[in-house]
Design an enzyme around this catalytic site. Structure first.
Site, PDB file in Angstrom:
ATOM      1  N   LYS A  13       4.480   6.779   6.259  1.00 15.67           N
ATOM      2  CA  LYS A  13       5.471   6.011   6.784  1.00 15.67           C
ATOM      3  C   LYS A  13       6.969   6.565   6.278  1.00 15.67           C
ATOM      4  O   LYS A  13       7.853   6.885   7.453  1.00 15.67           O
ATOM      5  CB  LYS A  13       5.591   4.553   6.562  1.00 15.67           C
ATOM      6  CG  LYS A  13       4.005   3.698   6.803  1.00 15.67           C
ATOM      7  CD  LYS A  13       4.113   2.257   6.552  1.00 15.67           C
ATOM      8  CE  LYS A  13       4.254   1.854   5.196  1.00 15.67           C
ATOM      9  NZ  LYS A  13       3.085   2.476   4.362  1.00 15.67           N
ATOM     10  N   ARG A  87       5.263  -7.035   6.909  1.00 19.01           N
ATOM     11  CA  ARG A  87       4.017  -6.971   5.993  1.00 19.01           C
ATOM     12  C   ARG A  87       2.911  -8.501   5.886  1.00 19.01           C
ATOM     13  O   ARG A  87       2.007  -8.171   5.433  1.00 19.01           O
ATOM     14  CB  ARG A  87       4.382  -6.705   4.569  1.00 19.01           C
ATOM     15  CG  ARG A  87       4.046  -5.076   4.071  1.00 19.01           C
ATOM     16  CD  ARG A  87       4.397  -5.011   2.785  1.00 19.01           C
ATOM     17  NE  ARG A  87       3.888  -3.967   2.112  1.00 19.01           N
ATOM     18  CZ  ARG A  87       4.335  -2.794   1.974  1.00 19.01           C
ATOM     19  NH1 ARG A  87       5.429  -2.496   2.544  1.00 19.01           N
ATOM     20  NH2 ARG A  87       3.967  -1.883   1.246  1.00 19.01           N
ATOM     21  N   ARG A 126       1.702  12.119  -5.125  1.00 22.50           N
ATOM     22  CA  ARG A 126       2.940  11.749  -4.760  1.00 22.50           C
ATOM     23  C   ARG A 126       3.819  12.100  -5.737  1.00 22.50           C
ATOM     24  O   ARG A 126       3.760  11.630  -6.737  1.00 22.50           O
ATOM     25  CB  ARG A 126       3.054  10.503  -3.875  1.00 22.50           C
ATOM     26  CG  ARG A 126       4.469  10.375  -3.452  1.00 22.50           C
ATOM     27  CD  ARG A 126       4.794   9.178  -2.422  1.00 22.50           C
ATOM     28  NE  ARG A 126       4.163   8.040  -3.009  1.00 22.50           N
ATOM     29  CZ  ARG A 126       4.425   6.839  -2.142  1.00 22.50           C
ATOM     30  NH1 ARG A 126       4.463   6.867  -1.016  1.00 22.50           N
ATOM     31  NH2 ARG A 126       3.927   5.707  -3.014  1.00 22.50           N
ATOM     32  N   ARG A 159       5.438   7.207  -9.190  1.00 20.39           N
ATOM     33  CA  ARG A 159       5.966   5.913  -9.065  1.00 20.39           C
ATOM     34  C   ARG A 159       5.123   5.232 -10.024  1.00 20.39           C
ATOM     35  O   ARG A 159       3.775   5.368  -9.905  1.00 20.39           O
ATOM     36  CB  ARG A 159       5.742   5.377  -7.669  1.00 20.39           C
ATOM     37  CG  ARG A 159       7.083   5.498  -6.869  1.00 20.39           C
ATOM     38  CD  ARG A 159       6.992   5.212  -5.417  1.00 20.39           C
ATOM     39  NE  ARG A 159       6.310   3.994  -5.077  1.00 20.39           N
ATOM     40  CZ  ARG A 159       6.226   3.565  -3.541  1.00 20.39           C
ATOM     41  NH1 ARG A 159       6.648   4.499  -2.798  1.00 20.39           N
ATOM     42  NH2 ARG A 159       5.286   2.565  -3.426  1.00 20.39           N
ATOM     43  N   ARG A 170      -3.348  -2.357  -4.018  1.00 19.98           N
ATOM     44  CA  ARG A 170      -2.229  -2.088  -2.837  1.00 19.98           C
ATOM     45  C   ARG A 170      -3.165  -2.305  -1.371  1.00 19.98           C
ATOM     46  O   ARG A 170      -2.744  -2.841  -0.409  1.00 19.98           O
ATOM     47  CB  ARG A 170      -1.494  -1.029  -2.970  1.00 19.98           C
ATOM     48  CG  ARG A 170      -0.275  -1.523  -4.013  1.00 19.98           C
ATOM     49  CD  ARG A 170       0.410   0.003  -4.417  1.00 19.98           C
ATOM     50  NE  ARG A 170       0.949   0.660  -3.223  1.00 19.98           N
ATOM     51  CZ  ARG A 170       1.481   2.038  -3.276  1.00 19.98           C
ATOM     52  NH1 ARG A 170       1.179   2.734  -4.563  1.00 19.98           N
ATOM     53  NH2 ARG A 170       2.201   2.581  -2.431  1.00 19.98           N
TER      54      ARG A 170
HETATM   55  P1  AP5 Z   1       4.756   8.499   2.230  1.00 20.87           P
HETATM   56  O1  AP5 Z   1       5.479   8.980   3.266  1.00 20.87           O
HETATM   57  O2  AP5 Z   1       5.379   8.118   0.763  1.00 20.87           O
HETATM   58  O3  AP5 Z   1       3.684   7.097   2.740  1.00 20.87           O
HETATM   59  P2  AP5 Z   1       4.333   5.789   2.825  1.00 20.87           P
HETATM   60  O4  AP5 Z   1       3.367   5.196   3.920  1.00 20.87           O
HETATM   61  O5  AP5 Z   1       5.811   5.705   3.056  1.00 20.87           O
HETATM   62  O6  AP5 Z   1       3.708   5.154   1.616  1.00 20.87           O
HETATM   63  P3  AP5 Z   1       4.254   3.891   0.467  1.00 20.87           P
HETATM   64  O7  AP5 Z   1       3.415   3.922  -0.766  1.00 20.87           O
HETATM   65  O8  AP5 Z   1       5.764   4.115   0.333  1.00 20.87           O
HETATM   66  O9  AP5 Z   1       3.991   2.648   1.287  1.00 20.87           O
HETATM   67  P4  AP5 Z   1       3.838   1.437   0.636  1.00 20.87           P
HETATM   68  O10 AP5 Z   1       3.818   0.658   2.034  1.00 20.87           O
HETATM   69  O11 AP5 Z   1       2.745   1.230  -0.038  1.00 20.87           O
HETATM   70  O12 AP5 Z   1       5.052   1.320  -0.220  1.00 20.87           O
HETATM   71  P5  AP5 Z   1       6.400   0.545  -0.345  1.00 20.87           P
HETATM   72  O13 AP5 Z   1       7.411   1.330  -0.922  1.00 20.87           O
HETATM   73  O14 AP5 Z   1       6.736   0.019   0.962  1.00 20.87           O
HETATM   74  O15 AP5 Z   1       3.345   9.559   1.918  1.00 20.87           O
HETATM   75  C1  AP5 Z   1       2.593   9.427   0.713  1.00 20.87           C
HETATM   76  C2  AP5 Z   1       2.405  11.006   0.445  1.00 20.87           C
HETATM   77  O16 AP5 Z   1       1.499  11.392   1.097  1.00 20.87           O
HETATM   78  C3  AP5 Z   1       3.505  11.680  -0.070  1.00 20.87           C
HETATM   79  O17 AP5 Z   1       3.086  12.415  -1.042  1.00 20.87           O
HETATM   80  C4  AP5 Z   1       3.543  12.616   1.165  1.00 20.87           C
HETATM   81  O18 AP5 Z   1       4.212  13.821   0.763  1.00 20.87           O
HETATM   82  C5  AP5 Z   1       2.132  12.687   1.640  1.00 20.87           C
HETATM   83  N1  AP5 Z   1       1.857  12.760   3.015  1.00 20.87           N
HETATM   84  C6  AP5 Z   1       2.447  12.287   4.158  1.00 20.87           C
HETATM   85  N2  AP5 Z   1       2.012  12.406   5.130  1.00 20.87           N
HETATM   86  C7  AP5 Z   1       1.156  13.562   4.979  1.00 20.87           C
HETATM   87  C8  AP5 Z   1       0.276  14.116   5.908  1.00 20.87           C
HETATM   88  N3  AP5 Z   1       0.308  13.986   7.056  1.00 20.87           N
HETATM   89  N4  AP5 Z   1      -0.660  14.964   4.999  1.00 20.87           N
HETATM   90  C9  AP5 Z   1      -0.712  15.338   3.872  1.00 20.87           C
HETATM   91  N5  AP5 Z   1       0.260  14.453   2.960  1.00 20.87           N
HETATM   92  C10 AP5 Z   1       1.198  13.831   3.465  1.00 20.87           C
HETATM   93  O19 AP5 Z   1       6.126  -0.901  -1.111  1.00 20.87           O
HETATM   94  C11 AP5 Z   1       5.945  -0.834  -2.429  1.00 20.87           C
HETATM   95  C12 AP5 Z   1       5.779  -2.127  -3.090  1.00 20.87           C
HETATM   96  O20 AP5 Z   1       7.021  -3.087  -2.758  1.00 20.87           O
HETATM   97  C13 AP5 Z   1       4.818  -3.094  -2.503  1.00 20.87           C
HETATM   98  O21 AP5 Z   1       3.431  -3.065  -2.957  1.00 20.87           O
HETATM   99  C14 AP5 Z   1       5.225  -4.356  -2.507  1.00 20.87           C
HETATM  100  O22 AP5 Z   1       5.140  -4.875  -3.658  1.00 20.87           O
HETATM  101  C15 AP5 Z   1       6.855  -4.434  -2.246  1.00 20.87           C
HETATM  102  N6  AP5 Z   1       7.068  -4.604  -0.940  1.00 20.87           N
HETATM  103  C16 AP5 Z   1       7.920  -3.565   0.099  1.00 20.87           C
HETATM  104  N7  AP5 Z   1       7.921  -4.072   1.003  1.00 20.87           N
HETATM  105  C17 AP5 Z   1       7.603  -5.312   0.997  1.00 20.87           C
HETATM  106  C18 AP5 Z   1       7.228  -6.342   2.081  1.00 20.87           C
HETATM  107  N8  AP5 Z   1       8.013  -6.223   3.281  1.00 20.87           N
HETATM  108  N9  AP5 Z   1       7.084  -7.838   1.707  1.00 20.87           N
HETATM  109  C19 AP5 Z   1       6.592  -7.649   0.437  1.00 20.87           C
HETATM  110  N10 AP5 Z   1       6.567  -6.740  -0.432  1.00 20.87           N
HETATM  111  C20 AP5 Z   1       6.960  -5.530  -0.300  1.00 20.87           C
END
Ligand code: AP5
Length: 213
Positions: A13, A87, A126, A159, A170
């Protein structure tokens, strides 16, 4: 324009949001990035969020929706790419309510899909530049110099929630609490599904085709 990026942790994402920001002249609003910045600052929001994030659990809906209200006020008329929000169904309903008050609405919810094993492989490798949110991958998209950001030369981090046992939680939380959000938008005719497996460029092209770009 209000576009939502849905999908499991690690599906890409954040990676794809950057292309959309450029293409649509939009702002990326990642609730995860906002929360991590609050944790680094040691603010009240950060202190509340940290224990949930470290465990891979969701931060409570009222905290997130308060944060979104503030951001929407700041962003005015800008187009927004929501990354990692909503979410839960309650968050989706809350967002609709807030946009309704402004006379606006979500345009599209774009769901990226991949198998859980792909998520585990991607997240384990990552690395992130905390200041900008730039994302790298030791296998698929390594930085030019090991351990440092290509643009600033500052150190990259692994992270805290990218450890295997937290990743598994997660994913479990995603399947239980976030997967129903896709149904919420499907019922409103706003859901578009895109296969998130393949190279970053392939996924980007699929997304652009799906939104008519
Ligand atoms: P990346 O682009 O970083 O993936 P992402 O989908 O953004 O993953 P996140 O882990 O950031 O999402 P998340 O939803 O768990 O975390 P968030 O920060 O929102 O890509 C991942 C890896 O793959 C990278 O190394 C990239 O280079 C690689 N990659 C990407 N595309 C690729 C491809 N096509 N091929 C190969 N490699 C590829 O949330 C973290 C925490 O915050 C949650 O657990 C929760 O506690 C809290 N939180 C955040 N938002 C909320 C909410 N709305 N409500 C409640 N709690 C929340």
């Amino acid at each position: 324009m209000y576009l939502i990026l849905l999908g499991p942790p690690g599906v890409g994402k954040g990676t794809q949001a950057r292309f959309l920001v450029e293409e649509l002249d939009a702002v990326q609003l990642s609730t995860g990035d906002v929360l991590r910045a609050a944790v680094r600052e040691g603010s009240e929001l950060g202190n509340t969020a940290k224990k949930y994030m470290d465990a891979g659990e969701l931060v409570p809906d009222d905290v997130i929706l308060g944060m979104i209200r503030e951001k929407l006020e700041q962003l005015g008329d800008r187009s927004v790419i929501f990354d990692g929000f909503p979410r839960t169904t309650a968050q989706a309903e809350g967002l609709d309510g807030q946009l309704d008050e402004l006379g606006r609405a979500v345009d599209t919810a774009l769901e990226l899909t991949v198998d859980d094993q792909v998520v585990i492989d991607r997240l384990s490798a990552r690395r992130v530049h905390p200041g900008s949110g730039r994302v790298y991958n030791l296998i698929f998209n390594p930085p030019e110099r090991e351990g440092v950001d290509d643009v600033t030369g500052e150190p990259l981090i692994h992270r805290d929630d990218d450890q295997p046992e937290v990743i598994r939680n997660r994913l479990a939380v995603y399947h239980k609490q976030t997967a129903p959000v896709a149904d919420y938008y499907a019922r409103r005719g706003k859901l578009v599904k895109v296969d998130g497996d393949g190279s970053v460029g392939q996924v980007r092209d699929r997304i652009f085709a799906a939104i008519g770009r």
